[in-house]
Design a protein around this motif. Sequence first.
Motif, PDB file in Angstrom:
ATOM      1  N   ARG A  53      31.821 -25.136  35.555  1.00  0.00           N
ATOM      2  CA  ARG A  53      29.917 -25.364  35.380  1.00  0.00           C
ATOM      3  C   ARG A  53      30.206 -26.142  36.942  1.00  0.00           C
ATOM      4  O   ARG A  53      29.559 -26.201  37.477  1.00  0.00           O
ATOM      5  N   ASP A  54      30.835 -27.179  36.407  1.00  0.00           N
ATOM      6  CA  ASP A  54      30.754 -28.382  37.933  1.00  0.00           C
ATOM      7  C   ASP A  54      31.557 -28.347  38.684  1.00  0.00           C
ATOM      8  O   ASP A  54      31.306 -29.028  39.259  1.00  0.00           O
ATOM      9  N   GLN A  55      31.792 -26.968  38.978  1.00  0.00           N
ATOM     10  CA  GLN A  55      32.675 -26.349  39.892  1.00  0.00           C
ATOM     11  C   GLN A  55      31.744 -25.089  40.610  1.00  0.00           C
ATOM     12  O   GLN A  55      32.447 -24.592  41.979  1.00  0.00           O
ATOM     13  N   VAL A  56      31.115 -24.469  40.197  1.00  0.00           N
ATOM     14  CA  VAL A  56      30.473 -24.110  40.676  1.00  0.00           C
ATOM     15  C   VAL A  56      29.663 -24.136  41.767  1.00  0.00           C
ATOM     16  O   VAL A  56      29.868 -22.887  42.668  1.00  0.00           O
ATOM     17  N   ALA A  57      28.586 -24.853  42.090  1.00  0.00           N
ATOM     18  CA  ALA A  57      28.437 -25.093  43.480  1.00  0.00           C
ATOM     19  C   ALA A  57      29.204 -24.884  44.310  1.00  0.00           C
ATOM     20  O   ALA A  57      28.950 -24.265  45.449  1.00  0.00           O
ATOM     21  N   ALA A  58      30.359 -25.707  43.991  1.00  0.00           N
ATOM     22  CA  ALA A  58      31.494 -25.399  45.404  1.00  0.00           C
ATOM     23  C   ALA A  58      32.363 -24.442  45.449  1.00  0.00           C
ATOM     24  O   ALA A  58      32.581 -24.149  46.594  1.00  0.00           O
ATOM     25  N   ARG A  59      32.617 -23.877  44.911  1.00  0.00           N
ATOM     26  CA  ARG A  59      33.203 -22.952  44.654  1.00  0.00           C
ATOM     27  C   ARG A  59      33.014 -21.593  44.419  1.00  0.00           C
ATOM     28  O   ARG A  59      33.323 -20.204  44.697  1.00  0.00           O
ATOM     29  N   CYS A  60      31.485 -21.195  43.792  1.00  0.00           N
ATOM     30  CA  CYS A  60      30.802 -20.173  44.038  1.00  0.00           C
ATOM     31  C   CYS A  60      29.583 -20.335  44.876  1.00  0.00           C
ATOM     32  O   CYS A  60      29.484 -18.890  45.303  1.00  0.00           O
ATOM     33  N   GLY A  61      29.416 -21.256  45.237  1.00  0.00           N
ATOM     34  CA  GLY A  61      28.336 -21.483  46.357  1.00  0.00           C
ATOM     35  C   GLY A  61      26.633 -21.073  45.236  1.00  0.00           C
ATOM     36  O   GLY A  61      25.317 -20.347  46.011  1.00  0.00           O
ATOM     37  N   LEU A  62      26.671 -21.057  43.999  1.00  0.00           N
ATOM     38  CA  LEU A  62      25.758 -21.008  43.248  1.00  0.00           C
ATOM     39  C   LEU A  62      25.258 -22.009  42.572  1.00  0.00           C
ATOM     40  O   LEU A  62      25.591 -22.905  42.755  1.00  0.00           O
ATOM     41  N   ASP A  63      23.608 -22.177  42.362  1.00  0.00           N
ATOM     42  CA  ASP A  63      23.265 -23.499  41.799  1.00  0.00           C
ATOM     43  C   ASP A  63      23.276 -23.426  39.913  1.00  0.00           C
ATOM     44  O   ASP A  63      22.707 -22.753  39.397  1.00  0.00           O
TER      45      ASP A  63
END
Length: 218
Positions: A53-63
Motif C-alpha cells: 500500500r505504501d508504494q502504490v502512489a510511486a509504483r502505480c501512480g494511484l492514490d
Amino acid sequence: MRRNLRWLGPVAVALSAAVLVPLAGAAAPAPGPASAGVAADDPGAGPWAQVPRDQVAARCGLDPVLLDQANAALPGIPFTIVRHGKLCWVNRPADTTSTYHVASVTKTFAATLFGMIAQRSSTLEDTDPVREWLSSWEAGPIDPRATLAHVLAMTSTKSNLATDQKGGWSYDALGWREINRLITVMNRAIQREPAAFPGVTDVQQFAQRYLFDVLGMR
C-alpha cells in the motif's frame, strides 16, 4: 447474455475493475510526482505479487486514499487494478461465494472473444464487411457499408462511417442493436474451421472453456 462472477482471486475480476473502479473515482492518478514517470514492468508468467500500500502512489501512480474510499463504497464487490504491469490493488470482500451480474462488462468479454477467435481463424478479421458474415436480415439496423470493427465500436448504425466524422454516438446498452450480432459471426468463424477450434462448436462453448473457466465465472 449475462454472466455471474464468483470471487476466486485477483485475476477473476481484473476486467470488472475497468468499469467499477472509475465509477468509484478510485482510479484517478495521484497528483504531482507520484503519477509522473511511473515505470512499466513486465508481469511475466509467475504468480502476481501485490504492490504494498505504501508504494502504490510511486509504483502505480494511484492514490491509495481514493482506493480505500472505493473499497468502502463497494464492500461486497471484488475488484482488482492491474496497472503498468503491476498488481496495484485488490478489494477482497469477506463473502467469497456471492454471485452478481457483471452487466456491460460483457461487452469487454465480447470484444475479447472476438479477438481470441479471430486469432485462431484464417478468415475472420475486424476489417471484414459485416455483409460478408451476416445477411441483410441478420444485420438489422447495421449500415451495409460497415465493417466488423464498426460493430465492435458501436458505430455501425451511423449514417456517416468515416473515421474523421465522429458525429453523434449512442451506446448499445442491451446489445441487441449491434454487439449481440457478433455471436452469429463468431459461430460461423468457428464452424468454418472446426480444426482450429478443437472441442468446441460455438462461441458459448469457446467462451466457457477459454475465458469464463479461466476467470472463475459460471
